[in-house]
Design a protein around this motif. Structure first.
Motif, PDB file in Angstrom:
ATOM      1  N   ARG A  60       0.832  -1.217   0.000  1.00  0.00           N
ATOM      2  CA  ARG A  60       0.000   0.000   0.000  1.00  0.00           C
ATOM      3  C   ARG A  60       0.859   1.257   0.000  1.00  0.00           C
ATOM      4  NH1 ARG A  60      -3.588  -2.838   4.328  1.00  0.00           N
ATOM      5  NH2 ARG A  60      -1.657  -2.468   5.410  1.00  0.00           N
ATOM      6  N   ILE A  61       2.019   1.188   0.629  1.00  0.00           N
ATOM      7  CA  ILE A  61       2.923   2.352   0.659  1.00  0.00           C
ATOM      8  C   ILE A  61       3.615   2.519  -0.694  1.00  0.00           C
ATOM      9  CG2 ILE A  61       4.940   3.382   1.766  1.00  0.00           C
ATOM     10  CD1 ILE A  61       4.218   1.688   4.271  1.00  0.00           C
ATOM     11  N   ASP A  62       3.989   1.408  -1.316  1.00  0.00           N
ATOM     12  CA  ASP A  62       4.665   1.410  -2.622  1.00  0.00           C
ATOM     13  C   ASP A  62       3.642   1.742  -3.710  1.00  0.00           C
ATOM     14  OD1 ASP A  62       6.385   1.038  -4.759  1.00  0.00           O
ATOM     15  OD2 ASP A  62       6.320  -1.146  -4.638  1.00  0.00           O
ATOM     16  N   ILE A  63       3.339   3.008  -3.837  1.00  0.00           N
ATOM     17  CA  ILE A  63       2.255   3.493  -4.698  1.00  0.00           C
ATOM     18  C   ILE A  63       2.444   3.074  -6.150  1.00  0.00           C
ATOM     19  CG2 ILE A  63       1.091   5.561  -5.570  1.00  0.00           C
ATOM     20  CD1 ILE A  63       1.889   6.883  -2.834  1.00  0.00           C
ATOM     21  N   ASN A  64       3.663   3.158  -6.675  1.00  0.00           N
ATOM     22  CA  ASN A  64       3.871   2.835  -8.090  1.00  0.00           C
ATOM     23  C   ASN A  64       4.192   1.363  -8.332  1.00  0.00           C
ATOM     24  OD1 ASN A  64       6.520   2.633  -7.273  1.00  0.00           O
ATOM     25  ND2 ASN A  64       7.271   4.332  -8.528  1.00  0.00           N
ATOM     26  N   GLY A  65       4.270   0.570  -7.267  1.00  0.00           N
ATOM     27  CA  GLY A  65       4.449  -0.866  -7.407  1.00  0.00           C
ATOM     28  C   GLY A  65       5.800  -1.320  -7.913  1.00  0.00           C
ATOM     29  N   ASP A  66       6.834  -0.505  -7.711  1.00  0.00           N
ATOM     30  CA  ASP A  66       8.158  -0.880  -8.219  1.00  0.00           C
ATOM     31  C   ASP A  66       8.988  -1.704  -7.235  1.00  0.00           C
ATOM     32  OD1 ASP A  66       8.845   1.068  -6.365  1.00  0.00           O
ATOM     33  OD2 ASP A  66      10.027   2.277  -7.768  1.00  0.00           O
ATOM     34  N   GLY A  67       8.412  -2.055  -6.094  1.00  0.00           N
ATOM     35  CA  GLY A  67       9.124  -2.861  -5.121  1.00  0.00           C
ATOM     36  C   GLY A  67      10.037  -2.079  -4.203  1.00  0.00           C
ATOM     37  N   ILE A  68       9.975  -0.759  -4.278  1.00  0.00           N
ATOM     38  CA  ILE A  68      10.799   0.134  -3.463  1.00  0.00           C
ATOM     39  C   ILE A  68       9.885   1.222  -2.895  1.00  0.00           C
ATOM     40  CG2 ILE A  68      12.683   1.830  -3.504  1.00  0.00           C
ATOM     41  CD1 ILE A  68      13.751  -0.916  -3.996  1.00  0.00           C
ATOM     42  N   ILE A  69      10.078   1.545  -1.625  1.00  0.00           N
ATOM     43  CA  ILE A  69       9.361   2.683  -1.042  1.00  0.00           C
ATOM     44  C   ILE A  69      10.288   3.890  -1.117  1.00  0.00           C
ATOM     45  CG2 ILE A  69       8.344   3.662   1.039  1.00  0.00           C
ATOM     46  CD1 ILE A  69       7.659   0.813   1.921  1.00  0.00           C
ATOM     47  N   SER A  70       9.879   4.866  -1.910  1.00  0.00           N
ATOM     48  CA  SER A  70      10.683   6.087  -2.054  1.00  0.00           C
ATOM     49  C   SER A  70      10.325   7.076  -0.945  1.00  0.00           C
ATOM     50  CB  SER A  70      10.402   6.736  -3.405  1.00  0.00           C
ATOM     51  OG  SER A  70       9.074   7.229  -3.437  1.00  0.00           O
ATOM     52  N   ARG A  71      11.149   8.081  -0.814  1.00  0.00           N
ATOM     53  CA  ARG A  71      10.880   9.155   0.152  1.00  0.00           C
ATOM     54  C   ARG A  71       9.522   9.785  -0.148  1.00  0.00           C
ATOM     55  NH1 ARG A  71      13.915  12.199   3.651  1.00  0.00           N
ATOM     56  NH2 ARG A  71      15.788  11.108   3.038  1.00  0.00           N
ATOM     57  N   HIS A  72       9.230   9.995  -1.418  1.00  0.00           N
ATOM     58  CA  HIS A  72       7.953  10.602  -1.820  1.00  0.00           C
ATOM     59  C   HIS A  72       6.779   9.712  -1.408  1.00  0.00           C
ATOM     60  CE1 HIS A  72       4.905  12.675  -4.129  1.00  0.00           C
ATOM     61  NE2 HIS A  72       4.603  11.516  -4.689  1.00  0.00           N
ATOM     62  N   GLU A  73       6.885   8.425  -1.655  1.00  0.00           N
ATOM     63  CA  GLU A  73       5.804   7.501  -1.290  1.00  0.00           C
ATOM     64  C   GLU A  73       5.612   7.468   0.222  1.00  0.00           C
ATOM     65  OE1 GLU A  73       5.950   4.251  -4.892  1.00  0.00           O
ATOM     66  OE2 GLU A  73       7.526   4.179  -3.354  1.00  0.00           O
ATOM     67  N   LEU A  74       6.698   7.456   0.948  1.00  0.00           N
ATOM     68  CA  LEU A  74       6.622   7.438   2.400  1.00  0.00           C
ATOM     69  C   LEU A  74       6.004   8.722   2.928  1.00  0.00           C
ATOM     70  CD1 LEU A  74       7.257   5.672   4.821  1.00  0.00           C
ATOM     71  CD2 LEU A  74       9.511   6.732   4.916  1.00  0.00           C
ATOM     72  N   SER A  75       6.370   9.860   2.333  1.00  0.00           N
ATOM     73  CA  SER A  75       5.793  11.130   2.794  1.00  0.00           C
ATOM     74  C   SER A  75       4.313  11.213   2.456  1.00  0.00           C
ATOM     75  CB  SER A  75       6.549  12.327   2.216  1.00  0.00           C
ATOM     76  OG  SER A  75       6.369  12.406   0.822  1.00  0.00           O
ATOM     77  N   SER A  76       3.889  10.628   1.341  1.00  0.00           N
ATOM     78  CA  SER A  76       2.470  10.613   0.995  1.00  0.00           C
ATOM     79  C   SER A  76       1.679   9.813   2.008  1.00  0.00           C
ATOM     80  CB  SER A  76       2.255  10.012  -0.396  1.00  0.00           C
ATOM     81  OG  SER A  76       2.830  10.831  -1.377  1.00  0.00           O
ATOM     82  N   VAL A  77       2.232   8.686   2.425  1.00  0.00           N
ATOM     83  CA  VAL A  77       1.563   7.862   3.425  1.00  0.00           C
ATOM     84  C   VAL A  77       1.539   8.575   4.766  1.00  0.00           C
ATOM     85  CG1 VAL A  77       1.721   5.720   4.737  1.00  0.00           C
ATOM     86  CG2 VAL A  77       2.066   5.713   2.283  1.00  0.00           C
TER      87      VAL A  77
END
Length: 88
Positions: A60-77
């Motif tokens: 759910r955190i990995d918004i783009n589904g690339d298998g990596i949680i980026s800083r941007h994805e983490l900040s969105s969550v």
């Protein structure tokens, strides 16, 4: 004294707002610092194993589904969590 009270309230509200806005970013930085073992600014699934909540929520955190949680994805969550929306 009557003039000092509104000023005191204004300053207090300003400080509380600053703290409330800083908290999600601090939480994001804390999570990255704790889990990002290779210091690439991202959290892989292997790194996420160290935190059961992050691991359980990884997809759910990995918004783009690339298998990596980026800083941007983490900040969105973090932003969604701070506004009571959870990780949906």
């Amino acid at each position: 004294m009557k003039r000092a009270f509104p000023l005191l309230i204004s300053l207090t509200l300003s400080l509380l707002t600053d703290v409330a806005l800083a908290t999600p970013l601090q939480a994001q930085d804390d999570i990255l610092q704790r889990l990002d073992k290779n210091a690439d600014g991202q959290i892989s699934i292997k790194e996420a194993v160290a935190d059961p909540f992050i691991l359980e929520s990884f997809s759910r955190i990995d918004i783009n589904g690339d298998g990596i949680i980026s800083r941007h994805e983490l900040s969105s969550v973090q932003l969604r969590r701070s506004h009571g929306h959870g990780l949906n």
